[in-house]
Enzyme design. Structure first.
Site, short mmCIF file in Angstrom:
data_model
loop_
_atom_site.label_atom_id
_atom_site.label_comp_id
_atom_site.label_asym_id
_atom_site.label_seq_id
_atom_site.Cartn_x
_atom_site.Cartn_y
_atom_site.Cartn_z
N ASP A 1 -8.55 -5.70 6.57
CA ASP A 1 -9.05 -6.70 5.62
C ASP A 1 -9.83 -7.80 6.32
O ASP A 1 -10.83 -8.29 5.78
CB ASP A 1 -7.90 -7.29 4.79
CG ASP A 1 -7.47 -6.34 3.68
OD1 ASP A 1 -8.36 -5.77 3.02
OD2 ASP A 1 -6.26 -6.15 3.48
N HIS B 1 0.81 -1.22 0.00
CA HIS B 1 0.00 0.00 0.00
C HIS B 1 0.85 1.27 0.00
O HIS B 1 0.31 2.38 0.02
CB HIS B 1 -0.95 0.01 1.20
CG HIS B 1 -1.98 -1.08 1.14
ND1 HIS B 1 -2.90 -1.19 0.12
CD2 HIS B 1 -2.22 -2.15 1.94
CE1 HIS B 1 -3.67 -2.25 0.31
NE2 HIS B 1 -3.27 -2.86 1.41
N GLU C 1 -5.84 -12.49 6.91
CA GLU C 1 -6.78 -11.37 6.77
C GLU C 1 -7.89 -11.66 5.76
O GLU C 1 -8.55 -10.74 5.30
CB GLU C 1 -6.02 -10.08 6.39
CG GLU C 1 -5.06 -10.25 5.19
CD GLU C 1 -4.26 -8.99 4.84
OE1 GLU C 1 -4.52 -7.92 5.41
OE2 GLU C 1 -3.40 -9.09 3.96
N ARG D 1 7.07 -5.38 3.24
CA ARG D 1 5.87 -6.12 2.88
C ARG D 1 5.83 -6.15 1.36
O ARG D 1 5.84 -5.11 0.69
CB ARG D 1 4.60 -5.44 3.42
CG ARG D 1 3.33 -6.11 2.87
CD ARG D 1 2.11 -5.90 3.73
NE ARG D 1 1.53 -4.56 3.60
CZ ARG D 1 0.39 -4.20 4.21
NH1 ARG D 1 -0.28 -5.05 4.97
NH2 ARG D 1 -0.06 -2.96 4.08
C1 3PY Z 1 -4.99 -4.71 7.14
O1 3PY Z 1 -5.41 -4.20 8.19
O2 3PY Z 1 -5.69 -5.27 6.30
C2 3PY Z 1 -3.56 -4.61 6.85
O3 3PY Z 1 -3.14 -5.14 5.86
C3 3PY Z 1 -2.69 -3.87 7.81
O4 3PY Z 1 -1.35 -3.95 7.49
MG MG Z 2 -4.53 -5.96 4.58
#
Ligand code: 3PY
Ligand code: MG
Length: 253
Positions: free
Chosen positions: A173, A46, A147, A71
């Site tokens: 997510d 991101h 996630e 990341r």
């Molecule tokens: C999320 O909260 O989805 C993330 O990827 C945070 O790094």
């Molecule tokens: Mg995420």
């Protein structure tokens, strides 16, 4: 090879506090690396930058003590291998949903026979030392993000994969996956229950549990529940919080 302090901290039962970078600035990376973090993540998923800027940010972080992590934007071998060649001492991989995906991720970080990483650690050897090839497989840390809804059905499989050091919950997510608004500080019972379930499975498999934290107070809450990898918000939040507090103070009568 330069050691990976995160392995030491986790082995001794400690907690890793982590800075997070989404702004495209090696200067802000250097500022954050001067603070009391154990590690700093360059976020290619991101973050507002490309590979060249990410390399410069990794260089800036490695002027100081925090461990440089990245990341990757996606669970694909090529960007993962390039980030490692550029001197990332560990990879956070988003959206891991199955054991196979987790295995593919880990194998991209390992030289054969444990994986398929290709040799060319151009900057990593400068940062880490001549014996990089011999020690990299045991030094690089791997952090799989949990996630997605699918991951919730595959927690045991994902966390059984050899070489996985930590899992990292993306609260935003994960909230969306469970039908709620994204939030770095989720409050829905269902989301909180899944977060605790994920943590328990991780601990049962000897994998370090982690979660992205909205701020220091939220991080303390998760630490008291047993989370030991705690990235704190991101540079954009640090900047905005500092500016907000300073201008509010200045405008006081
Ligand atoms: C999320 O909260 O989805 C993330 O990827 C945070 O790094
Ligand atoms: Mg995420």
């Amino acid at each position: 090879m330069r050691e990976n302090k995160l392995k030491k901290i986790w082995k001794s039962g400690g907690t890793v506090y982590c800075g997070w970078l989404i702004g495209d600035s090696s200067y802000s990376a250097e500022i954050i690396a001067n603070e009391n973090f154990d590690a700093v993540v360059v976020d290619m998923q991101h973050g507002l930058f490309g590979f060249k800027e990410a390399v410069e940010m990794l260089q800036a972080i490695s002027t100081k003590a925090p461990v440089p992590l990245a990341r990757t934007q996606w669970n694909e071998p090529s960007p993962i291998m390039r980030l490692l060649d550029a001197g990332a001492w560990g990879i956070v991989c988003p959206l891991i949903s199955t054991a196979d995906e987790c295995e593919q991720f880990i194998r991209a970080t390992r030289y054969p026979p444990e994986g398929e990483r290709s040799f060319g650690p151009m900057r990593a050897m400068l940062y880490g030392g001549e014996d990089y090839y011999k020690k990299a497989n045991d030094t690089i840390v791997t952090i799989a993000m949990i996630e997605t809804a699918e991951a919730l059905d595959n927690l045991d499989g994902i966390m059984s994969i050899k070489g996985l050091d930590a899992i990292f919950i993306g609260p935003s997510d994960l909230s969306i996956a469970l039908g709620h608004e994204p939030s770095l500080d989720p409050k829905h019972k269902e989301v909180l229950a899944q977060i605790e379930r994920i943590r328990k499975v991780a601990v049962a498999h000897g994998v370090v549990p982690g979660i992205h934290c909205a701020d220091g107070k939220v991080a303390r809450k998760w630490r008291s529940q047993g989370f030991r990898f705690l990235p704190l918000a991101a540079d954009s939040y640090y900047l905005s919080a500092g500016a907000k507090a300073m201008v509010a103070e200045a405008r006081k009568r």
